[in-house]
Scaffold this active site. Structure first.
Site, PDB file in Angstrom:
ATOM      1  N   ASP A  12      56.771  13.307  60.513  1.00  0.00           N
ATOM      2  CA  ASP A  12      56.905  13.453  58.714  1.00  0.00           C
ATOM      3  C   ASP A  12      57.395  14.481  58.305  1.00  0.00           C
ATOM      4  O   ASP A  12      57.259  15.779  58.269  1.00  0.00           O
ATOM      5  CB  ASP A  12      56.396  13.308  57.335  1.00  0.00           C
ATOM      6  CG  ASP A  12      55.220  11.445  57.757  1.00  0.00           C
ATOM      7  OD1 ASP A  12      55.892  10.298  58.360  1.00  0.00           O
ATOM      8  OD2 ASP A  12      54.240  11.202  56.890  1.00  0.00           O
ATOM      9  N   GLY A  38      53.113   8.471  59.509  1.00  0.00           N
ATOM     10  CA  GLY A  38      53.299   6.892  60.407  1.00  0.00           C
ATOM     11  C   GLY A  38      52.017   5.866  60.064  1.00  0.00           C
ATOM     12  O   GLY A  38      51.478   6.944  60.146  1.00  0.00           O
ATOM     13  N   LEU A 213      47.309  -2.795  43.798  1.00  0.00           N
ATOM     14  CA  LEU A 213      47.994  -3.279  42.767  1.00  0.00           C
ATOM     15  C   LEU A 213      48.872  -1.798  41.965  1.00  0.00           C
ATOM     16  O   LEU A 213      49.073  -2.329  40.858  1.00  0.00           O
ATOM     17  CB  LEU A 213      47.636  -3.715  41.815  1.00  0.00           C
ATOM     18  CG  LEU A 213      46.965  -4.887  42.451  1.00  0.00           C
ATOM     19  CD1 LEU A 213      45.624  -6.059  41.322  1.00  0.00           C
ATOM     20  CD2 LEU A 213      47.698  -6.334  42.645  1.00  0.00           C
ATOM     21  N   GLY A 214      49.060  -1.118  42.813  1.00  0.00           N
ATOM     22  CA  GLY A 214      49.322   0.381  42.447  1.00  0.00           C
ATOM     23  C   GLY A 214      48.278   0.772  41.025  1.00  0.00           C
ATOM     24  O   GLY A 214      47.129   1.055  41.657  1.00  0.00           O
ATOM     25  N   GLY A 217      44.920  -0.778  40.172  1.00  0.00           N
ATOM     26  CA  GLY A 217      43.967  -0.813  41.490  1.00  0.00           C
ATOM     27  C   GLY A 217      43.794  -1.484  41.740  1.00  0.00           C
ATOM     28  O   GLY A 217      45.138  -1.919  42.385  1.00  0.00           O
ATOM     29  N   ASP A 238      51.303  13.634  45.602  1.00  0.00           N
ATOM     30  CA  ASP A 238      52.817  13.191  46.882  1.00  0.00           C
ATOM     31  C   ASP A 238      51.291  11.685  47.129  1.00  0.00           C
ATOM     32  O   ASP A 238      50.480  11.978  47.526  1.00  0.00           O
ATOM     33  CB  ASP A 238      52.195  13.644  47.833  1.00  0.00           C
ATOM     34  CG  ASP A 238      53.375  13.621  48.883  1.00  0.00           C
ATOM     35  OD1 ASP A 238      53.559  12.365  48.829  1.00  0.00           O
ATOM     36  OD2 ASP A 238      53.610  14.404  49.888  1.00  0.00           O
ATOM     37  N   GLY A 243      48.132   3.889  50.706  1.00  0.00           N
ATOM     38  CA  GLY A 243      48.024   3.234  51.194  1.00  0.00           C
ATOM     39  C   GLY A 243      47.300   2.895  52.878  1.00  0.00           C
ATOM     40  O   GLY A 243      46.894   2.339  52.322  1.00  0.00           O
ATOM     41  N   ASP A 244      47.469   3.530  52.956  1.00  0.00           N
ATOM     42  CA  ASP A 244      47.360   3.833  54.417  1.00  0.00           C
ATOM     43  C   ASP A 244      45.469   4.416  54.153  1.00  0.00           C
ATOM     44  O   ASP A 244      44.438   3.937  54.989  1.00  0.00           O
ATOM     45  CB  ASP A 244      48.346   5.397  55.713  1.00  0.00           C
ATOM     46  CG  ASP A 244      49.380   4.562  55.375  1.00  0.00           C
ATOM     47  OD1 ASP A 244      49.281   3.022  55.796  1.00  0.00           O
ATOM     48  OD2 ASP A 244      50.512   5.448  55.475  1.00  0.00           O
ATOM     49  N   SER A 283      46.244  14.812  53.839  1.00  0.00           N
ATOM     50  CA  SER A 283      45.432  14.266  52.370  1.00  0.00           C
ATOM     51  C   SER A 283      44.305  13.256  52.677  1.00  0.00           C
ATOM     52  O   SER A 283      43.581  13.006  51.538  1.00  0.00           O
ATOM     53  CB  SER A 283      47.052  13.564  51.843  1.00  0.00           C
ATOM     54  OG  SER A 283      47.365  11.898  51.652  1.00  0.00           O
TER      55      SER A 283
HETATM   56  O1  RIB Z   1      52.682   5.253  54.838  1.00  0.00           O
HETATM   57  C1  RIB Z   1      53.410   5.969  54.508  1.00  0.00           C
HETATM   58  C2  RIB Z   1      54.242   6.364  55.947  1.00  0.00           C
HETATM   59  O2  RIB Z   1      54.852   5.856  55.968  1.00  0.00           O
HETATM   60  C3  RIB Z   1      54.846   8.053  56.141  1.00  0.00           C
HETATM   61  O3  RIB Z   1      53.567   9.019  57.117  1.00  0.00           O
HETATM   62  C4  RIB Z   1      55.765   7.690  57.165  1.00  0.00           C
HETATM   63  O4  RIB Z   1      55.237   7.838  58.612  1.00  0.00           O
HETATM   64  C5  RIB Z   1      55.954   6.334  56.990  1.00  0.00           C
HETATM   65  O5  RIB Z   1      55.764   5.782  58.194  1.00  0.00           O
END
Ligand code: RIB
Length: 297
Positions: A12, A38, A213-214, A217, A238, A243-244, A283
């Site tokens: 990134d 990613g 839902l951002g 919630g 940031d 979401g990940d 993060s």
């Molecule tokens: O969800 C965030 C990710 O989306 C970032 O890390 C970027 O690489 C993209 O895949």
């Protein structure tokens, strides 16, 4: 039960900007940092920091060593990641504005060079009751879903980023969807969160559905009941990988058999911590930080 995440690994390149670049504009950025990212890598890191054992599968180029080091440091098994000599590692160009919002341009690179043979070989190490987690940043998803199901694996799918290819996938095989409102509306129709969730339930009657839902919630339909949870208020730095982080923490909690509301609570706390920090995978908090955060509420 083993958890396999067959997903993307990106370098990134994160630029701090006053506003997102407009058509025809040339804009100077305030800073540039390279982070491990990613959606696949971030979710593996989140699963592992949440406390799960996780195997990551995918591809990088020879320039992707820092991604593998990051996964290893986070405790993720990388024996199913291949290093390709003729394709560069995937990357993302990410602009982050002063409010912490981002916009992301992806280059797939090695994430789009997964072969049918790699998929077969990786899946042969997993079987009945194991969980396969997928996002939409790698090629080969149709084969992964079909062959995983033949092996008796359970499938969790985060259809992000959403595109037209997703409608060609055997989505009826998915047990767990984790998606946002835009992805949910694209797959299930509807405008309001309740309508979107209802549309998804009708289209996928056997699935469990997590709808994020951002700022409003998240909701979770566990097959019987629907739970809701608000966000935890924090100063946003940031939003990349929020979401990940949510996905990894939610799945780890669900795999441990926590209640629906507890899964949402842990995942919401983890993503609140993530948005208060810079970068994607750096993060993602450790579970001790999440427990301390929740204890303070
Ligand atoms: O969800 C965030 C990710 O989306 C970032 O890390 C970027 O690489 C993209 O895949």
């Amino acid at each position: 039960m083993k958890i396999l995440n067959f997903g993307s690994l990106n370098l990134d390149q994160v630029y701090a900007v006053d506003h997102f670049v407009r058509p025809g504009e040339t804009l100077s950025s305030g800073s540039l940092h390279t982070f491990r990212g990613g959606k696949g890598l971030n979710q593996s890191v989140a699963l592992s920091r949440a406390g799960a054992g996780v195997y990551h599968a995918g591809c990088v180029g020879e320039d992707g060593k820092m991604l593998l080091d990051g996964l290893t440091q986070a405790g993720v098994d990388i024996s199913q990641v291949r290093i390709l000599s003729d394709v560069p590692t995937g990357h993302a160009i990410i602009q982050v504005d002063p409010s912490g919002q981002n916009c992301i341009l992806l280059y797939g690179g090695a994430n789009q060079a997964i072969t049918p043979e790699q998929i077969r070989e990786t899946l042969s190490c997993f079987g009945q009751g194991d969980l396969l987690l997928l996002q939409n940043e790698v090629n080969g998803l149709e084969q992964m879903m079909s062959e995983a199901k033949e092996r008796g694996m359970r499938i969790a799918f985060n259809p992000s980023p959403i595109d037209e290819n997703i409608s060609h996938l055997p989505l009826e095989l998915v047990e767990f969807f984790v998606l946002n409102e835009i992805e949910g509306a694209a797959l299930g129709g509807g405008k309001t969160p309740d309508e979107i969730l209802q549309g998804l339930r009708e289209r996928f009657p056997h699935a469990r559905i997590v709808l994020t839902l951002g700022k409003d919630g998240a909701m979770y339909f566990d097959g019987t009941q629907t739970f809701s949870h608000p966000i935890f208020p924090v100063t946003v730095v940031d939003t990349t990988a929020a979401g990940d982080t949510f996905t990894g923490y939610f799945l780890e909690s669900a795999c441990r058999g926590l209640s629906g509301i507890e899964c949402l609570r842990r995942a919401s706390a983890a993503s609140a911590i993530a948005v208060s920090r810079e970068g994607a995978s750096p993060s993602v908090p450790a579970h001790e930080e999440v427990e301390a955060f929740l204890a303070a509420f």
